[in-house]
Scaffold this motif. Structure first.
Motif, PDB file in Angstrom:
ATOM      1  N   ALA A 131      34.390 -45.049  88.895  1.00  0.00           N
ATOM      2  CA  ALA A 131      33.988 -44.163  90.000  1.00  0.00           C
ATOM      3  C   ALA A 131      32.653 -44.610  90.587  1.00  0.00           C
ATOM      4  O   ALA A 131      31.726 -44.975  89.857  1.00  0.00           O
ATOM      5  N   ASP A 132      32.560 -44.600  91.911  1.00  0.00           N
ATOM      6  CA  ASP A 132      31.292 -44.896  92.591  1.00  0.00           C
ATOM      7  C   ASP A 132      30.432 -43.645  92.712  1.00  0.00           C
ATOM      8  O   ASP A 132      29.203 -43.724  92.712  1.00  0.00           O
ATOM      9  N   GLU A 133      31.083 -42.507  92.827  1.00  0.00           N
ATOM     10  CA  GLU A 133      30.372 -41.235  92.928  1.00  0.00           C
ATOM     11  C   GLU A 133      31.059 -40.215  92.030  1.00  0.00           C
ATOM     12  O   GLU A 133      32.288 -40.150  91.975  1.00  0.00           O
ATOM     13  N   ILE A 134      30.256 -39.416  91.336  1.00  0.00           N
ATOM     14  CA  ILE A 134      30.779 -38.351  90.482  1.00  0.00           C
ATOM     15  C   ILE A 134      30.039 -37.074  90.816  1.00  0.00           C
ATOM     16  O   ILE A 134      28.806 -37.010  90.717  1.00  0.00           O
ATOM     17  N   GLU A 135      30.776 -36.063  91.223  1.00  0.00           N
ATOM     18  CA  GLU A 135      30.186 -34.767  91.526  1.00  0.00           C
ATOM     19  C   GLU A 135      30.744 -33.730  90.564  1.00  0.00           C
ATOM     20  O   GLU A 135      31.951 -33.658  90.327  1.00  0.00           O
ATOM     21  N   VAL A 136      29.850 -32.939  90.013  1.00  0.00           N
ATOM     22  CA  VAL A 136      30.224 -31.908  89.041  1.00  0.00           C
ATOM     23  C   VAL A 136      29.982 -30.538  89.661  1.00  0.00           C
ATOM     24  O   VAL A 136      28.917 -30.277  90.207  1.00  0.00           O
ATOM     25  N   ALA A 137      31.008 -29.687  89.574  1.00  0.00           N
ATOM     26  CA  ALA A 137      30.901 -28.319  90.084  1.00  0.00           C
ATOM     27  C   ALA A 137      30.980 -27.354  88.916  1.00  0.00           C
ATOM     28  O   ALA A 137      31.956 -27.361  88.158  1.00  0.00           O
ATOM     29  N   ARG A 142      27.093 -23.877  91.253  1.00  0.00           N
ATOM     30  CA  ARG A 142      26.162 -24.990  91.428  1.00  0.00           C
ATOM     31  C   ARG A 142      26.910 -26.327  91.368  1.00  0.00           C
ATOM     32  O   ARG A 142      27.943 -26.442  90.700  1.00  0.00           O
ATOM     33  N   THR A 143      26.386 -27.327  92.051  1.00  0.00           N
ATOM     34  CA  THR A 143      26.948 -28.677  92.030  1.00  0.00           C
ATOM     35  C   THR A 143      25.838 -29.682  91.773  1.00  0.00           C
ATOM     36  O   THR A 143      24.662 -29.414  92.060  1.00  0.00           O
ATOM     37  N   ALA A 144      26.214 -30.828  91.240  1.00  0.00           N
ATOM     38  CA  ALA A 144      25.231 -31.875  90.959  1.00  0.00           C
ATOM     39  C   ALA A 144      25.945 -33.204  90.846  1.00  0.00           C
ATOM     40  O   ALA A 144      27.111 -33.276  90.457  1.00  0.00           O
TER      41      ALA A 144
END
Length: 383
Positions: A131-137, A142-144
């Protein structure tokens, strides 16, 4: 003679008439045939009954859900256009976007579990791989963005990290006390619909040789697990983590009631090593093994079908250096009996490299013991 026959017929007629009247008026006067008496055991009233299942598992779900996160990943995928579209002549008539190499954005989703208030999250490696980008919700909205700390393809586990404060965490259950039939809840983000809880039981323990991972010791459950649940939590009725949902058996892509989770004991071991060193180090023997079937046991004159038959030995590997050879049957490792090839692999992997251990083998009809210096399991390409 006729007189005797007449007397017999009259007597029989009167007897049948009397029997018929008695059966109608007083059947209890008639003799009854003796039958077998069936005795059944009745549980005493004081015997302990099974615990009554709660009407709701909202307490367990309420404790576990805040620590289960949704993971969204994205990566660039390059596609090759037809060579003619790179020609300047064609570019005069077609838009530039039809020529050359095009980059497309591929996205996927999964789940994860916050295991530390310092931001460490455990998930499946296939959820975040490449993965090039990983977003956690988080469940609280909240997200990060997350970074990969390390991964282990042999167990399909990975650790990622986010930087947020006041993070909820999930406690680990004692998996050794788990039994088939225990109630479990699967929490994740199936098909991207949002955080979802499903319920089932533990269908089996110690599932292996499924061809999913190199090291397999799965918890099987019928709690619904679907695409997007990967990396999510499998918790017990008290809301403690018992496993990480990782795979399903399905012909349609949806849940068929056969799901597999990596037990919390394996998760804890892999997680600690990744956080500490960034990777997982395992012991290595350098052999190719297969299960000992009843037919093989009979041909080798073994009393029981157990152990692992050595089918091949890696040249200059630890087993080769110790004098082990194809045809030997590996019976024990450091005094612990070997059930099959999968058990052998797990036991060797749990040993520290450069340590010497006694290994029991069966050769030429006799049990023997050899000392082997355990090597370090090589990391395969891409691992």
């Amino acid at each position: 003679m006729k007189k005797l026959w007449l007397i017999f017929a009259q007597t029989a007629t009167v007897g049948l008439a009397v029997w018929f009247v008695i059966t109608l008026v007083a059947p209890q006067w008639l003799p009854r045939a003796v039958t077998d008496v069936v005795t059944v055991r009745q549980s005493p009233a004081t015997a302990s009954a099974p615990a009554v299942a709660p009407s709701s598992y909202h307490d367990a779900a309420h404790r576990a859900m805040p620590a289960v996160v949704n993971i969204y990943t994205a990566k660039d995928v390059k596609t090759k256009s037809h060579p003619l579209l790179n020609d300047p002549f064609f570019k005069r008539f077609f838009d530039d976007r039809f020529g050359g190499d095009d980059s497309q954005r591929a996205s996927s989703l999964g789940s994860g579990v916050i295991v530390s208030d310092r931001g460490y999250i455990i998930t499946n490696n296939h959820v975040v791989e490449s993965a090039d980008e990983i977003e956690v919700a988080l469940a609280d909205g909240r997200t990060a963005e997350a970074t990969i700390i390390g991964s282990d393809l042999d167990t399909d586990l990975a650790v990622i990290k986010i930087d947020l404060d006041a993070l909820p965490t999930l406690s680990f259950a004692d998996v050794k006390r788990m039994q088939v039939g225990d109630v479990v809840l699967a929490i994740g983000n199936p098909f991207g619909v949002g955080q979802t809880v499903t319920m089932g039981i533990v269908s089996a323990l110690g599932r292996s040789q499924l061809g999913i991972n190199t090291f397999e010791n799965f918890i099987q459950t019928d709690a619904a697990i679907n695409p997007g649940n990967s990396g999510g939590a499998l918790v017990d009725a008290s809301g403690s983590l018992v496993g990480i949902n990782t795979a399903i058996y399905s012909r349609s892509g949806g849940s068929l009631g056969i799901g597999f989770a990596i037990p919390a004991t394996t998760v804890r071991q892999v997680m600690d090593e990744i956080i500490k060193t960034g990777s997982v180090t395992r012991g290595w023997l350098g052999i190719e093994a297969q299960d000992v079937t009843p037919e093989l046991a009979a041909s080798f004159k073994l009393a029981d079908a157990h152990g692992a038959l050595i089918a091949g030995v890696v040249r200059t590997g630890p087993a080769d250096a110790a004098g082990m050879r194809p045809g030997d049957i590996l019976l024990s490792i450091a005094g612990n009996p070997v059930k099959d090839s999968s058990d052998m692999l797990n036991q060797i992997a749990g040993l520290k490299p450069d340590t010497e251990v006694p290994i029991g083998i069966y050769r030429a009809g006799k049990p023997q013991s050899v000392m082997v210096k355990i090597g370090k399991r090589p990391r395969l390409s891409g691992r």
